[in-house]
Scaffold this motif. Structure first.
Motif, mmCIF file in Angstrom:
data_model
loop_
_atom_site.group_PDB
_atom_site.id
_atom_site.type_symbol
_atom_site.label_atom_id
_atom_site.label_comp_id
_atom_site.label_asym_id
_atom_site.label_seq_id
_atom_site.Cartn_x
_atom_site.Cartn_y
_atom_site.Cartn_z
ATOM 1 N N TYR A 127 11.881 -2.097 -1.591
ATOM 2 C CA TYR A 127 11.772 -1.234 -0.410
ATOM 3 C C TYR A 127 12.349 -1.928 0.823
ATOM 4 O O TYR A 127 12.976 -1.299 1.662
ATOM 5 N N GLY B 82 9.743 6.625 1.688
ATOM 6 C CA GLY B 82 9.576 7.436 2.892
ATOM 7 C C GLY B 82 8.351 7.026 3.702
ATOM 8 O O GLY B 82 8.364 7.078 4.930
ATOM 9 N N GLU B 83 7.297 6.619 3.033
ATOM 10 C CA GLU B 83 6.096 6.115 3.718
ATOM 11 C C GLU B 83 6.347 4.715 4.263
ATOM 12 O O GLU B 83 5.840 4.349 5.311
ATOM 13 N N PHE B 84 7.111 3.920 3.530
ATOM 14 C CA PHE B 84 7.349 2.520 3.878
ATOM 15 C C PHE B 84 8.283 2.357 5.077
ATOM 16 O O PHE B 84 8.090 1.458 5.903
ATOM 17 N N TYR B 85 9.311 3.223 5.188
ATOM 18 C CA TYR B 85 10.348 3.009 6.192
ATOM 19 C C TYR B 85 9.827 2.970 7.633
ATOM 20 O O TYR B 85 10.237 2.086 8.395
ATOM 21 N N PHE C 212 6.969 1.863 8.609
ATOM 22 C CA PHE C 212 6.361 0.536 8.683
ATOM 23 C C PHE C 212 7.444 -0.522 8.851
ATOM 24 O O PHE C 212 7.347 -1.416 9.693
ATOM 25 N N SER D 98 0.808 -1.221 0.000
ATOM 26 C CA SER D 98 0.000 0.000 0.000
ATOM 27 C C SER D 98 0.845 1.276 0.000
ATOM 28 O O SER D 98 0.323 2.348 -0.278
ATOM 29 N N PHE D 99 2.128 1.183 0.277
ATOM 30 C CA PHE D 99 2.968 2.374 0.361
ATOM 31 C C PHE D 99 3.412 2.810 -1.025
ATOM 32 O O PHE D 99 3.865 2.011 -1.829
ATOM 33 N N LYS D 100 3.298 4.112 -1.276
ATOM 34 C CA LYS D 100 3.648 4.659 -2.594
ATOM 35 C C LYS D 100 5.116 5.071 -2.680
ATOM 36 O O LYS D 100 5.688 5.093 -3.756
ATOM 37 N N THR D 101 5.706 5.424 -1.533
ATOM 38 C CA THR D 101 7.096 5.877 -1.525
ATOM 39 C C THR D 101 7.876 5.139 -0.438
ATOM 40 O O THR D 101 7.279 4.618 0.519
#
Length: 111
Positions: free
Chosen positions: A92, A19-22, A24, A14-17
């Motif tokens: 990622y 930066g959003e994933f890290y 998590f 679900s993460f687009k970038t």
């Protein structure tokens, strides 16, 4: 431990970038032993890559993969009790491994 369960309910796809994933990714590594196993595996992988460069022997690339993923997956399955994010977000997750490795060295995350 309930925060790990809550974080695990999120689909890594679900993460687009990155930066959003890290964040998590870090939540999936809340267990100190898991982080330590990642650190050891990553360090041994770097040693194997250095050996590959020094000797030119391609088997060291395989050894690097075995060290990196082997230690990490033991950390997840045995200590963290979750599935590695690399199963759903391999790039990622790979990037997260090295960012976490850096952050462990810098003391931003407790080893």
């Amino acid at each position: 431990m309930s925060s790990t369960t809550a974080v695990s309910a999120i689909d890594p796809k679900s993460f687009k970038t990155f930066g959003e994933f890290y964040p998590f990714y870090l939540g999936e590594h809340s267990n100190r032993t898991c982080r330590r196993l990642h650190f050891v595996g990553s360090t041994l992988s770097l040693v194997c890559i250095a050996m590959l460069i020094a000797t030119g022997r391609p088997q060291y690339f395989l050894y690097a993969l075995i060290c990196g993923y082997g230690f990490a997956w033991v950390g997840h399955f045995v200590f963290e009790k979750n599935k590695p994010a690399s199963f759903k977000r391999p790039l990622y997750s790979f990037m997260g491994d090295w960012c976490m490795y850096r952050d462990l060295w810098l003391g931003r995350i407790p080893l």
